[in-house]
Enzyme design. Structure first.
Site, mmCIF file in Angstrom:
data_model
loop_
_atom_site.group_PDB
_atom_site.id
_atom_site.type_symbol
_atom_site.label_atom_id
_atom_site.label_comp_id
_atom_site.label_asym_id
_atom_site.label_seq_id
_atom_site.Cartn_x
_atom_site.Cartn_y
_atom_site.Cartn_z
ATOM 1 N N GLU A 248 0.882 -1.182 0.000
ATOM 2 C CA GLU A 248 0.000 0.000 0.000
ATOM 3 C C GLU A 248 0.906 1.215 0.000
ATOM 4 O OE1 GLU A 248 -3.113 0.310 -0.444
ATOM 5 O OE2 GLU A 248 -3.566 -1.831 -0.357
ATOM 6 N N CYS A 282 -2.507 8.754 3.513
ATOM 7 C CA CYS A 282 -2.503 8.304 2.121
ATOM 8 C C CYS A 282 -3.854 8.591 1.471
ATOM 9 C CB CYS A 282 -2.133 6.837 2.021
ATOM 10 S SG CYS A 282 -3.121 5.783 3.062
HETATM 11 P P1 NDP Z 1 9.036 4.838 3.718
HETATM 12 O O1 NDP Z 1 8.454 4.090 2.587
HETATM 13 O O2 NDP Z 1 10.450 5.237 3.667
HETATM 14 O O3 NDP Z 1 8.855 3.980 5.081
HETATM 15 C C1 NDP Z 1 7.790 3.079 5.344
HETATM 16 C C2 NDP Z 1 8.341 1.874 6.110
HETATM 17 O O4 NDP Z 1 9.294 1.169 5.302
HETATM 18 C C3 NDP Z 1 9.103 2.262 7.391
HETATM 19 O O5 NDP Z 1 8.917 1.264 8.363
HETATM 20 C C4 NDP Z 1 10.544 2.273 6.906
HETATM 21 O O6 NDP Z 1 11.468 2.139 7.954
HETATM 22 C C5 NDP Z 1 10.543 1.052 5.995
HETATM 23 N N1 NDP Z 1 11.609 1.009 5.024
HETATM 24 C C6 NDP Z 1 12.301 2.036 4.471
HETATM 25 N N2 NDP Z 1 13.241 1.554 3.606
HETATM 26 C C7 NDP Z 1 13.125 0.202 3.629
HETATM 27 C C8 NDP Z 1 13.799 -0.855 2.955
HETATM 28 N N3 NDP Z 1 14.779 -0.625 2.074
HETATM 29 N N4 NDP Z 1 13.437 -2.114 3.208
HETATM 30 C C9 NDP Z 1 12.429 -2.385 4.070
HETATM 31 N N5 NDP Z 1 11.769 -1.442 4.752
HETATM 32 C C10 NDP Z 1 12.094 -0.154 4.521
HETATM 33 O O7 NDP Z 1 8.157 6.063 4.008
HETATM 34 P P2 NDP Z 1 8.576 7.305 4.923
HETATM 35 O O8 NDP Z 1 8.138 7.009 6.283
HETATM 36 O O9 NDP Z 1 10.000 7.684 4.772
HETATM 37 O O10 NDP Z 1 7.708 8.427 4.250
HETATM 38 C C11 NDP Z 1 8.097 8.950 2.994
HETATM 39 C C12 NDP Z 1 6.902 9.148 2.123
HETATM 40 O O11 NDP Z 1 6.195 7.907 1.957
HETATM 41 C C13 NDP Z 1 5.865 10.076 2.699
HETATM 42 O O12 NDP Z 1 6.186 11.403 2.499
HETATM 43 C C14 NDP Z 1 4.656 9.636 1.914
HETATM 44 O O13 NDP Z 1 4.689 10.194 0.642
HETATM 45 C C15 NDP Z 1 4.829 8.151 1.808
HETATM 46 N N6 NDP Z 1 4.098 7.418 2.840
HETATM 47 C C16 NDP Z 1 2.900 6.885 2.533
HETATM 48 C C17 NDP Z 1 2.164 6.239 3.491
HETATM 49 C C18 NDP Z 1 0.854 5.663 3.205
HETATM 50 O O14 NDP Z 1 0.083 5.418 4.137
HETATM 51 N N7 NDP Z 1 0.544 5.387 1.949
HETATM 52 C C19 NDP Z 1 2.623 6.111 4.858
HETATM 53 C C20 NDP Z 1 3.914 6.691 5.089
HETATM 54 C C21 NDP Z 1 4.610 7.290 4.100
HETATM 55 P P3 NDP Z 1 12.104 3.446 8.673
HETATM 56 O O15 NDP Z 1 11.090 4.523 8.631
HETATM 57 O O16 NDP Z 1 12.380 2.953 10.035
HETATM 58 O O17 NDP Z 1 13.334 3.763 7.909
#
Ligand code: NDP
Length: 483
Positions: A248, A282
Site C-alpha cells: 500500500e 494516504c
Molecule cells: P518509507 O516508505 O520510507 O517507510 C515506510 C516503512 O518502510 C518504514 O517502516 C521504513 O522504515 C521502511 N523502510 C524504508 N526503507 C526500507 C527498505 N529498504 N526495506 C524495508 N523497509 C524499509 O516512508 P517514509 O516514512 O519515509 O515516508 C516517505 C513518504 O512515503 C511520505 O512522504 C509519503 O509520501 C509516503 N508514505 C505513505 C504512506 C501511506 O500510508 N501510503 C505512509 C507513510 C509514508 P524506517 O522509517 O524505520 O526507515
C-alpha cells in the site's frame, strides 16, 4: 538517560548494542525514550522462532486463537486514552485522533477474532466418478510486516490481526519514527497465550534491518505500507525469492466539488480530508477539483476555514492540527510551498512555519488556488497540509482530471445529482470512491486499497484480507466403495 526499550524476539525482550532516542514533534525537548535497534543475528533468531511457532499456532484450536485476538482488541479499546496519548505525543496527531486510532486498532482485533471462526472452505465433485474435492485455505506461513509512521498502530494492526487470525507468524518492523507505539502494542501481544516466537518486534532502520528482512528467503509473505519508492524496492527483493507481497503506497486523491453540491458539505469534506492528520494520510484530499460556477465561493469559505484551524501541541486541548512528524517532512513541505509559488499558484492562506510555546515542527494549513493538474504539486504525493485547487468548467473535465494521475487510492465527489454520483462511482479509477464525504475515512470490515502506483497485490482489511494471509489447497479424495 532513560531505560532502553527492547525488541521482542522469540518470546523474550532483547536489548541491543545500538539504540535510538525518540522525541516528541510537538516539543523537541520531550524525550519519549530510548529504543533498541535489532541486529541481523536477532532478526535471524526471530525468523527461526517464527517458523517453529507458526506450526504450533496453526494447530491451536480456533477458540483459543479467537480468545487471544479478542483479549488484545479489548485491551486496546479499554486503554485507548492512555495509548492514544502516547501515540499523539510520538507522532503529533491531535489527541482525539490518537485515541480514535487506538480504538480503531482494537476494533480490527475484535473483527478478526470473529473471522477466526469464519474459515469455511468449498467442496466440489470431481469430473472423475467417485472422487470428491475439498478446497480450503491454509496459513501462508511467516509474514513480514513493515509499517509507516503516520498511522503507527492502526496500519500495523490491520496487518497483524488478520495474520494471526489466519494462523500465521509475524515479524514486525515498525517505522523508526514511532517506536514507542510499537513497543506498547507489542507489550499487549506479548502477554497473551501465544507460542514463543509467533509474534516478533524488530525495531531498526528500514535501510538496514528492513532490507535484511525483505531479502530473507525464510519470509513467506511481506505486507508493506509506505512510499512508492520503498514499495518498488520491496517488490524487486521479493521477486528474487518469489515471496508473496501486498504493497500500500502513495496517492494523490482528488475531491470534486460540483456546482449542484452542498457547499457546506464540500468545505467540511475538504478541510477534514486535506488537513486531518496534518495532511499526512494516504487518503488525504490534496487535489480539490472545483466547478467554476461555485469556485470563488468555495475557495473563500475553504480559506476562511483553514485559516481558523488551531495549529498546536498535539496534546493541548483545542488543537485541530498538530505538528508535522519530523524536520525532514517540514523541510519538504516548505520546499513544496516554494514549488507551488514557482509553478504559478496563488497561496490564499497558510503554508508557513510557525512557532508555539514549545519548540516543534509546526506549519499552518495551506490553500493554493489557480493550479494546473500538470504541475508537480498536483502529481507528486506531498504528505503535507497543503490543498491545491484546480478550476474546471464541466463534470467531464473534472472526471478526466481525477483519473489523470498514476495513483488511484481514493476519490470523492460533492453533488446532489444521483446520475452524476453514480457515473462517478463507476468511472473514477480509484480503489475507494466517496460521495458527499471526505476522501479520507474508511471502515475496518470492508476492503481497502487502490490502483496504479497506490497499491499492488491483494486487498487489505475486511474478509478480503484472507486472500493475502492464506494459501489455497485443493484436495482430491477417492473414498472408494463401502465394503
Ligand atoms: P518509507 O516508505 O520510507 O517507510 C515506510 C516503512 O518502510 C518504514 O517502516 C521504513 O522504515 C521502511 N523502510 C524504508 N526503507 C526500507 C527498505 N529498504 N526495506 C524495508 N523497509 C524499509 O516512508 P517514509 O516514512 O519515509 O515516508 C516517505 C513518504 O512515503 C511520505 O512522504 C509519503 O509520501 C509516503 N508514505 C505513505 C504512506 C501511506 O500510508 N501510503 C505512509 C507513510 C509514508 P524506517 O522509517 O524505520 O526507515
Amino acid at each position: 538517560m532513560s531505560e532502553m526499550k527492547c525488541n521482542f524476539i522469540a518470546g523474550e525482550w532483547l536489548a541491543s548494542s545500538n539504540a535510538i532516542e525518540n522525541r516528541n514533534p510537538s516539543d523537541l525537548y520531550d524525550v519519549i525514550g530510548l529504543f533498541a535497534q535489532a541486529d541481523k543475528t536477532q532478526l535471524e533468531t526471530a525468523l527461526d522462532a517464527a517458523r517453529q511457532a507458526q506450526r504450533i499456532w496453526a494447530a491451536t484450536g480456533l477458540e483459543a486463537r479467537q480468545t487471544v485476538l479478542t483479549n488484545i482488541g479489548n485491551e486496546l479499546m479499554e486503554r485507548s486514552t492512555e495509548l492514544g496519548t502516547l501515540l499523539s505525543r510520538e507522532e503529533g496527531k491531535p489527541l482525539a485522533e490518537g485515541t480514535g486510532e487506538i480504538h480503531r486498532a482494537g476494533q480490527f482485533f475484535t473483527y478478526y477474532a470473529a473471522e477466526v471462526l469464519r474459515q469455511i472452505g468449498d467442496t466440489a465433485d470431481s469430473v472423475r466418478a467417485g472422487i470428491e474435492i475439498d478446497i480450503r485455505r491454509e496459513p501462508v506461513g511467516t509474514v513480514a510486516i513493515i509499517s509507516p509512521w503516520n498511522f503507527p498502530t492502526a496500519t500495523a494492526v490491520w496487518k497483524i490481526a488478520p495474520a494471526l487470525a489466519f494462523g500465521n507468524a509475524v515479524v514486525w518492523k515498525p517505522a523508526n519514527l514511532v517506536p514507542a507505539s510499537a513497543v506498547a502494542l507489542a507489550e499487549i501481544i506479548a502477554r497473551q497465550d501465544l507460542p514463543n516466537g509467533l509474534f516478533n518486534l524488530v525495531m531498526g532502520a528500514g535501510s538496514t534491518i528492513g532490507q535484511h528482512l525483505i531479502e530473507n528467503p525464510a519470509i513467506d509473505a511481506i505486507s508493506f505500507t509506505g512510499s512508492v519508492e520503498v514499495g518498488k524496492q520491496i517488490a524487486v527483493s521479493a521477486i528474487g525469492n518469489l515471496t508473496k507481497i501486498q504493497l500500500e503506497m502513495g496517492s494523490k486523491n482528488a475531491l470534486v466539488v460540483m456546482e449542484d453540491g452542498d457547499l457546506d458539505i464540500a468545505v467540511a469534506a475538504a478541510l477534514g480530508g486535506a488537513f486531518g492528520g496534518t495532511g499526512q494520510k494516504c487518503t488525504a484530499s490534496s487535489r480539490l477539483i472545483v466547478h467554476s460556477a461555485v469556485h470563488n465561493e468555495f475557495v473563500e469559505k475553504l480559506s476562511m476555514g483553514a485559516a481558523a484551524m488551531v495549529v498546536g501541541h498535539a496534546l493541548k486541548h483545542g488543537t485541530q492540527i498538530g505538528p508535522v512528524v519530523s524536520q525532514n517532512q517540514l523541510d519538504e513541505n516548505m520546499a513544496y510551498m516554494d514549488l507551488a509559488r514557482a509553478e504559478g499558484g496563488e497561496v490564499l492562506c497558510g503554508g508557513e512555519r510557525v512557532s508555539r510555546d514549545t519548540e516543534g515542527y509546526y506549519m499552518t494549513p495551506a490553500v493554493v488556488a489557480g493550479t494546473s493538474n500538470d504541475w508537480r504539486v498536483n502529481r507528486e504525493e506531498m504528505f503535507a497540509p497543503i490543498a491545491c485547487v484546480i478550476r474546471v468548467d464541466s463534470y467531464e473535465e473534472a472526471l478526466h482530471l481525477v483519473n489523470d494521475t498514476h495513483f488511484g487510492l481514493t476519490s470523492g465527489i460533492i453533488t446532489r445529482d444521483l446520475a452524476r454520483a453514480t457515473h462517478f462511482r463507476r468511472n473514477a479509477k480509484t480503489g475507494c470512491v466517496m460521495v458527499n464525504l471526505p476522501t479520507a475515512g474508511t471502515d475496518y470490515h470492508v476492503p481497502f486499497g487502490g490502483r496504479g502506483s497506490s497499491s499492488y497485490g491483494p486487498r487489505e482489511q475486511g474478509g478480503y484480507a484472507v486472500e493475502f494471509f492464506t494459501a489455497v489447497k485443493t484436495a482430491y479424495i477417492n473414498a472408494g466403495t463401502p465394503s
